[in-house]
Scaffold this motif. Structure first.
Motif, PDB file in Angstrom:
ATOM      1  N   ALA A   1      -9.053   3.266 -19.066  1.00  0.00           N
ATOM      2  CA  ALA A   1      -9.432   1.709 -18.393  1.00  0.00           C
ATOM      3  C   ALA A   1      -8.583   1.371 -17.838  1.00  0.00           C
ATOM      4  O   ALA A   1      -9.053   0.963 -16.605  1.00  0.00           O
ATOM      5  N   MET A   2      -7.378   1.573 -18.755  1.00  0.00           N
ATOM      6  CA  MET A   2      -6.040   0.655 -17.139  1.00  0.00           C
ATOM      7  C   MET A   2      -5.880   1.666 -16.518  1.00  0.00           C
ATOM      8  O   MET A   2      -5.926   0.835 -14.620  1.00  0.00           O
ATOM      9  N   ALA A   3      -6.345   3.221 -15.920  1.00  0.00           N
ATOM     10  CA  ALA A   3      -6.022   3.352 -14.603  1.00  0.00           C
ATOM     11  C   ALA A   3      -7.198   2.878 -13.436  1.00  0.00           C
ATOM     12  O   ALA A   3      -6.823   2.891 -12.712  1.00  0.00           O
ATOM     13  N   SER A   4      -8.830   3.095 -13.685  1.00  0.00           N
ATOM     14  CA  SER A   4      -9.543   2.334 -13.386  1.00  0.00           C
ATOM     15  C   SER A   4      -8.793   1.055 -12.627  1.00  0.00           C
ATOM     16  O   SER A   4      -9.675   0.189 -11.599  1.00  0.00           O
ATOM     17  N   LEU A   5      -8.886   0.283 -13.695  1.00  0.00           N
ATOM     18  CA  LEU A   5      -8.563  -0.783 -13.416  1.00  0.00           C
ATOM     19  C   LEU A   5      -7.454  -1.638 -12.210  1.00  0.00           C
ATOM     20  O   LEU A   5      -7.590  -2.036 -11.082  1.00  0.00           O
ATOM     21  N   ALA A   6      -6.473  -1.125 -12.052  1.00  0.00           N
ATOM     22  CA  ALA A   6      -4.790  -0.695 -11.842  1.00  0.00           C
ATOM     23  C   ALA A   6      -5.334  -0.571 -10.203  1.00  0.00           C
ATOM     24  O   ALA A   6      -5.130  -0.478  -9.539  1.00  0.00           O
ATOM     25  N   SER A   7      -6.086   0.366 -10.773  1.00  0.00           N
ATOM     26  CA  SER A   7      -6.405   1.713  -8.941  1.00  0.00           C
ATOM     27  C   SER A   7      -7.489   0.977  -8.033  1.00  0.00           C
ATOM     28  O   SER A   7      -6.938   0.099  -6.788  1.00  0.00           O
ATOM     29  N   ILE A   8      -8.751  -0.235  -8.986  1.00  0.00           N
ATOM     30  CA  ILE A   8      -9.254  -0.994  -8.346  1.00  0.00           C
ATOM     31  C   ILE A   8      -8.925  -1.821  -7.265  1.00  0.00           C
ATOM     32  O   ILE A   8      -9.218  -2.514  -6.111  1.00  0.00           O
ATOM     33  N   SER A   9      -8.017  -2.211  -8.294  1.00  0.00           N
ATOM     34  CA  SER A   9      -7.580  -4.022  -8.241  1.00  0.00           C
ATOM     35  C   SER A   9      -6.233  -4.148  -7.053  1.00  0.00           C
ATOM     36  O   SER A   9      -6.387  -4.179  -5.695  1.00  0.00           O
ATOM     37  N   VAL A  10      -5.788  -2.471  -6.496  1.00  0.00           N
ATOM     38  CA  VAL A  10      -4.781  -2.589  -5.711  1.00  0.00           C
ATOM     39  C   VAL A  10      -5.673  -2.201  -4.523  1.00  0.00           C
ATOM     40  O   VAL A  10      -5.483  -2.837  -3.159  1.00  0.00           O
ATOM     41  N   LEU A  11      -7.700  -1.041  -4.519  1.00  0.00           N
ATOM     42  CA  LEU A  11      -7.564  -1.275  -2.940  1.00  0.00           C
ATOM     43  C   LEU A  11      -8.439  -2.604  -2.466  1.00  0.00           C
ATOM     44  O   LEU A  11      -8.599  -2.885  -1.639  1.00  0.00           O
ATOM     45  N   MET A  12      -9.088  -3.823  -3.593  1.00  0.00           N
ATOM     46  CA  MET A  12      -9.129  -5.309  -3.515  1.00  0.00           C
ATOM     47  C   MET A  12      -7.960  -5.856  -2.741  1.00  0.00           C
ATOM     48  O   MET A  12      -8.362  -6.335  -1.819  1.00  0.00           O
ATOM     49  N   ILE A  13      -6.654  -5.548  -3.351  1.00  0.00           N
ATOM     50  CA  ILE A  13      -5.919  -6.532  -2.743  1.00  0.00           C
ATOM     51  C   ILE A  13      -5.745  -6.141  -1.537  1.00  0.00           C
ATOM     52  O   ILE A  13      -4.901  -7.079  -1.070  1.00  0.00           O
ATOM     53  N   ALA A  14      -5.399  -4.936  -1.080  1.00  0.00           N
ATOM     54  CA  ALA A  14      -4.900  -5.135   0.239  1.00  0.00           C
ATOM     55  C   ALA A  14      -4.804  -4.325   1.340  1.00  0.00           C
ATOM     56  O   ALA A  14      -3.886  -4.207   2.529  1.00  0.00           O
ATOM     57  N   CYS A  15      -6.819  -5.649   1.810  1.00  0.00           N
ATOM     58  CA  CYS A  15      -6.944  -5.230   2.748  1.00  0.00           C
ATOM     59  C   CYS A  15      -6.318  -5.615   3.198  1.00  0.00           C
ATOM     60  O   CYS A  15      -5.426  -6.713   3.648  1.00  0.00           O
ATOM     61  N   PRO A  16      -5.785  -5.043   5.153  1.00  0.00           N
ATOM     62  CA  PRO A  16      -5.331  -5.712   5.970  1.00  0.00           C
ATOM     63  C   PRO A  16      -5.536  -7.019   6.921  1.00  0.00           C
ATOM     64  O   PRO A  16      -5.118  -7.119   8.061  1.00  0.00           O
ATOM     65  N   CYS A  17      -6.713  -7.843   6.817  1.00  0.00           N
ATOM     66  CA  CYS A  17      -7.549  -9.262   7.111  1.00  0.00           C
ATOM     67  C   CYS A  17      -7.035 -10.100   7.440  1.00  0.00           C
ATOM     68  O   CYS A  17      -6.133 -10.247   8.896  1.00  0.00           O
ATOM     69  N   ALA A  18      -5.599 -10.152   6.923  1.00  0.00           N
ATOM     70  CA  ALA A  18      -4.951 -11.867   6.702  1.00  0.00           C
ATOM     71  C   ALA A  18      -4.043 -11.146   7.885  1.00  0.00           C
ATOM     72  O   ALA A  18      -3.630 -11.850   8.931  1.00  0.00           O
ATOM     73  N   LEU A  19      -3.382  -9.904   8.300  1.00  0.00           N
ATOM     74  CA  LEU A  19      -2.289  -9.349   8.598  1.00  0.00           C
ATOM     75  C   LEU A  19      -3.005  -9.390  10.437  1.00  0.00           C
ATOM     76  O   LEU A  19      -2.300  -9.532  11.213  1.00  0.00           O
ATOM     77  N   GLY A  20      -4.291  -8.448   9.961  1.00  0.00           N
ATOM     78  CA  GLY A  20      -5.007  -8.667  11.470  1.00  0.00           C
ATOM     79  C   GLY A  20      -5.743  -9.806  12.180  1.00  0.00           C
ATOM     80  O   GLY A  20      -5.258  -9.935  13.562  1.00  0.00           O
ATOM     81  N   LEU A  21      -5.816 -10.838  11.754  1.00  0.00           N
ATOM     82  CA  LEU A  21      -6.047 -12.431  11.579  1.00  0.00           C
ATOM     83  C   LEU A  21      -4.741 -12.972  12.686  1.00  0.00           C
ATOM     84  O   LEU A  21      -4.932 -14.482  12.561  1.00  0.00           O
ATOM     85  N   ALA A  22      -3.663 -13.195  11.571  1.00  0.00           N
ATOM     86  CA  ALA A  22      -2.233 -13.950  11.508  1.00  0.00           C
ATOM     87  C   ALA A  22      -1.677 -14.381  13.101  1.00  0.00           C
ATOM     88  O   ALA A  22      -1.501 -15.491  13.561  1.00  0.00           O
ATOM     89  N   THR A  23      -1.937 -13.553  14.058  1.00  0.00           N
ATOM     90  CA  THR A  23      -1.570 -13.549  15.416  1.00  0.00           C
ATOM     91  C   THR A  23      -3.062 -14.347  16.284  1.00  0.00           C
ATOM     92  O   THR A  23      -2.715 -14.796  17.209  1.00  0.00           O
ATOM     93  N   PRO A  24      -3.493 -13.260  16.430  1.00  0.00           N
ATOM     94  CA  PRO A  24      -4.469 -13.687  17.329  1.00  0.00           C
ATOM     95  C   PRO A  24      -5.436 -14.698  17.067  1.00  0.00           C
ATOM     96  O   PRO A  24      -5.881 -15.706  18.222  1.00  0.00           O
ATOM     97  N   THR A  25      -5.787 -15.197  16.030  1.00  0.00           N
ATOM     98  CA  THR A  25      -6.122 -16.471  15.811  1.00  0.00           C
ATOM     99  C   THR A  25      -6.271 -17.844  16.568  1.00  0.00           C
ATOM    100  O   THR A  25      -5.947 -18.267  16.416  1.00  0.00           O
ATOM    101  N   ALA A  26      -4.605 -17.554  15.946  1.00  0.00           N
ATOM    102  CA  ALA A  26      -3.359 -18.488  16.714  1.00  0.00           C
ATOM    103  C   ALA A  26      -3.263 -18.817  18.194  1.00  0.00           C
ATOM    104  O   ALA A  26      -3.675 -19.988  18.389  1.00  0.00           O
ATOM    105  N   PHE A  27      -3.568 -17.649  18.464  1.00  0.00           N
ATOM    106  CA  PHE A  27      -3.400 -17.648  19.507  1.00  0.00           C
ATOM    107  C   PHE A  27      -4.492 -18.076  21.135  1.00  0.00           C
ATOM    108  O   PHE A  27      -4.944 -18.810  21.789  1.00  0.00           O
TER     109      PHE A  27
END
Length: 778
Positions: free
Chosen positions: A405-431
């Motif tokens: 249970a703990m291994a599943s929860l932790a690994s799934i949480s890593v997959l969910m929280i680590a999307c690089p969308c914020a990083l990809g949107l940081a520069t182009p949206t401002a420009f």
């Protein structure tokens, strides 16, 4: 791909469908750049557009579209131009319709997921959320029955609502790559399959304790149907909000497009009729009543008015216009009824050119974005590796009774929280928002690189004629001698000068026309180069020229108290001084204010001019410039720009003429005045539409604010991922006993993207600080 200098290269800008994160854009950009015949490609995630340069001999737009599709996305090719009058409705364009269809499908899938996910969460977590409801459910369903109902409700959430996410992850995976949906799909499917296995084969997880399944005192199974349902619902909600927010970042383009009225009042066979805009033709006569928008570019033939040009030029006050004046489509007629002749239609209008320039700028990438792009391109595989290591670590070192249970929860949480969308949107949206806001203020930025470079400008070099001054000599004073009146002196001088193309001659003739003085017949007119002109008027010899010319004639010309930049011309009739006139290239009303604004920003200001030093220094003193480089040839201006650049100073050149083009191209940032020559504007990456020098300071302020927003976004995106991934992996568990839920991880990921976009949207409210626009008037 390398091509010879003679190889023809074309460019195409296309909307891209199906991109969900920055790694999608990076993958498509890499695929396009590696396509034979493609010389360069830029894919912008924020604008969902690709700009591709290619050789027609090796590629066609249709082949490029197929290449995009092979990579897992789709491209919408531009429609052929029907003609000069082709003005498509921006809301009915293929890309707008495709974007709307995609948005509606996303909304429907989210609605389905939300409706089914709420009962799943209540069944799984009702005891923590609403105890009364949990007791009521417990009176109807046993533990096993509750799990099966969760399974029943979660399956359509995964298979129907989440099919787009899973299909995209599969499509990307088939090409040996990964993106945001890869992380979501793996996490959601892993939680779902783990729950199904635990429900159907509890002995795999509980061994001899499986018989106690469903009892309150019994051991807990790793059943996380609520995780699968919530993850998909939250991701769809995040995509929905992000789609809406991203569209708002393009509001400047939409606003510009919506400036065009749907119809126009046109004269046909002597009658006036209201017709659709697409039916207007060149040379048509249109009537614009008070309160209406000007349909297209043209020239006023009848009537006078004041036009509100604020949306196109940033000028807050209406501008007076009358017969012969050029007017721009999209501006608002505020007071008078006017009639105009159509001179420009379709893609050649000022409005359409501005829209194209802004779109091109929003499709380019500044150097600072390259950092985020490189990280985003490799981020997803790294996250997959971190999730795998997290699972193994918990499997090995977790307590035996709950390690799955703990291994599943932790690994799934890593997959969910680590999307690089914020990083990809940081520069182009401002420009994106920054260049759009610039367009609203009358500042056209051709590429994002120029906006980034404008932030570090420490020196502004200003041309004099046409930049600080109006660039159009004006008659400022008439001083007749005894026996002559002002009107008579001006009439005779204008008659002699009427055939000349010299700027001073034009100023005298224009002043005569303003006073409605009729030109007199003249004979034997000849120019004396560098001195003046002479001719016969009413059988009398008239000689007009500078002080040197009149001194040669033995006619002294008073030269005391000459104002800065003034040229004094004497008029002699039959060898006797009849009077003199002063012609001056007047300062623009805002030049002093513009220089003061630049000094206020801490920018060093230098004048570059081909004019004589005394005249240049007088003008410089009048506007507050302390450094002057005078008597310069065009190439010498360019050399001076390079000289200052070698001092590690960011240099901007501001000019409007043919002779400024080399310096504009050499400067770190070239800024051309929209009132200048086409070559000057083509040589500069930034154009000030209304030719107001105050906008130079506004440009620098906008660049600084945009770059500050970019850095804020990047700092947040880096900090978010640096902190969230270790927490999701369970770093705090040994100290606090707290492990992040995948549901909270999904919500945090969606909110991170929204926060970056929201921060960028603040640039829409950017206003230049005083004294740039508010101190003084035009």
């Amino acid at each position: 791909m390398n091509t010879s200098p003679t190889t023809p290269v074309e460019s195409i800008d296309v909307p891209i469908l199906g991109m969900h994160c920055a790694s999608c854009a990076a993958r498509l950009e890499s695929a396009l750049r590696n396509t034979p015949g493609v010389t360069d490609a830029t894919v912008n995630f924020a604008t969902a557009r690709a700009t591709i340069r290619y050789t027609p001999a090796q590629q066609s737009p249709e082949q490029l579209q197929e290449r995009v599709r092979d990579t897992g996305f789709d491209a919408i090719l531009p429609q052929p131009q029907a003609g000069l009058d082709d003005l498509p409705d921006p809301n009915q364009s293929p890309e707008a319709l495709a974007e709307l269809a995609e948005y509606r499908e996303l909304r429907h899938r989210f609605a389905l997921a939300a409706i089914l996910s709420v009962p799943v969460v209540l069944l799984a977590m009702g005891g923590h959320l609403i105890p009364a409801i949990d007791r009521w459910i417990g009176s109807i369903l046993t533990g096993n029955q509750r799990f099966f109902v969760e399974w029943l409700l979660t399956t359509p959430v995964l298979v129907i609502a989440g099919r787009g996410l899973i299909a995209d992850a599969w499509r990307v995976g088939r090409h040996g790559s990964a993106n945001m949906n890869t992380l979501v799909a793996i996490g959601a499917i892993a939680a779902y399959l783990l729950s199904v296995a635990a429900l159907l084969q509890p002995q795999w997880f509980l061994g001899e304790h499986a018989a106690h399944l469903g009892h309150a005192s019994g051991p807990m199974l790793p059943i996380y149907f609520e995780v699968t349902a919530s993850i998909i619902t939250l991701i769809l909600l995040g995509n929905l909000l992000q789609s809406g927010a991203t569209r708002r970042t393009r509001s400047a383009i939409t606003s510009l497009m919506n400036l065009r009225p749907a119809t126009a009042r046109v004269e046909r066979h002597g009658d006036w009729a209201e017709i659709p805009l697409r039916e207007i033709r060149l040379n048509d006569r249109l009537e614009i009543r008070p309160g209406e928008r000007v349909p297209t570019d043209g020239t006023i033939r009848d009537g006078e008015t004041a036009l509100d040009e604020s949306m196109l030029t940033g000028e807050p006050l209406p501008v007076e216009r009358g017969p012969g004046d050029r007017i721009i489509g999209g501006t608002i007629n505020t007071i008078g009824r006017i009639r105009m002749e159509v001179t420009t239609l379709g893609r050649d209008t000022m409005l359409q050119q501005i829209i194209r320039i802004v779109q091109q700028a929003q499709g380019t990438k500044p150097p600072i974005q390259q950092i985020a792009d490189r990280i985003a391109a490799v981020f997803v595989p790294i996250v997959l590796g971190i999730a795998a290591v997290t699972f193994l670590a918990w499997w090995i070192w977790g307590s035996p009774e709950n390690r799955i249970a703990m291994a599943s929860l932790a690994s799934i949480s890593v997959l969910m929280i680590a999307c690089p969308c914020a990083l990809g949107l940081a520069t182009p949206t401002a420009f994106l928002v920054g260049t759009g806001r610039g367009a609203q203020l009358g500042i056209l930025v051709r590429n994002a690189v120029a906006l980034q470079h404008a932030e570090r400008i420490g020196m502004v070099l200003l041309d004099k004629t046409g930049t600080l001054t109006e660039g159009k000599p004006t008659l400022t004073e008439i001083h007749p001698e005894s026996g002559w009146s002002e009107s008579q002196l001006l009439q005779w001088a204008a008659s002699i000068e009427s055939g000349s193309e010299h700027p001073i001659a034009k100023a005298i003739v224009a002043a005569s026309a303003e006073r409605q003085l009729a030109l007199l017949p003249v004979d034997s007119v000849r120019a004396i180069p560098g001195k003046g002109v002479e001719g016969i008027c009413r059988d009398r010899r008239v000689q007009i020229g500078n002080a040197r010319y009149l001194n040669e004639l033995g006619i002294p010309l008073p030269m005391d108290e000459i104002a800065p930049g003034e040229t004094r011309m004497g008029v002699a009739v039959d060898g006797t001084l009849a009077g003199w006139m002063s012609v001056r290239d007047p300062l623009k009303a805002t030049s002093r204010e513009a220089v003061a604004a630049l000094h206020q920003l801490g920018v060093r200001v230098v004048m570059l001019t081909g004019d004589q030093r005394p005249a240049a220094e007088r003008i410089a003193e009048e506007v507050g410039i302390r450094e002057v480089r005078a008597e310069l040839l065009p190439h010498e201006k360019s050399d001076i720009v390079a000289e200052y650049q070698h001092q590690n100073i960011g240099v901007a050149m501001v000019g409007d003429g043919l002779n400024d083009a080399p310096a504009l191209a050499q400067a770190d940032v070239g800024i051309a005045l929209g009132t200048g020559t086409d070559l000057a504007m083509e040589s500069a990456p930034i154009t000030l539409v209304r030719g107001d020098l105050r906008a130079v300071a506004t440009t620098l302020q906008l660049a600084r604010q945009t770059m500050a927003t970019v850095r804020q976004n990047l700092a947040f995106a880096f900090a978010y991922n640096a902190l969230s991934i270790p927490i999701a992996a369970g770093l705090l568990y040994p100290f606090t006993g707290w492990l992040l839920s995948p549901i909270l991880a999904s919500a945090a990921m969606a909110l991170s993207s929204i926060s970056v976009i929201t921060n960028a949207l603040r640039l829409r409210r950017f206003q230049p600080s005083q004294p740039v626009f508010e101190r003084g008037t035009d």
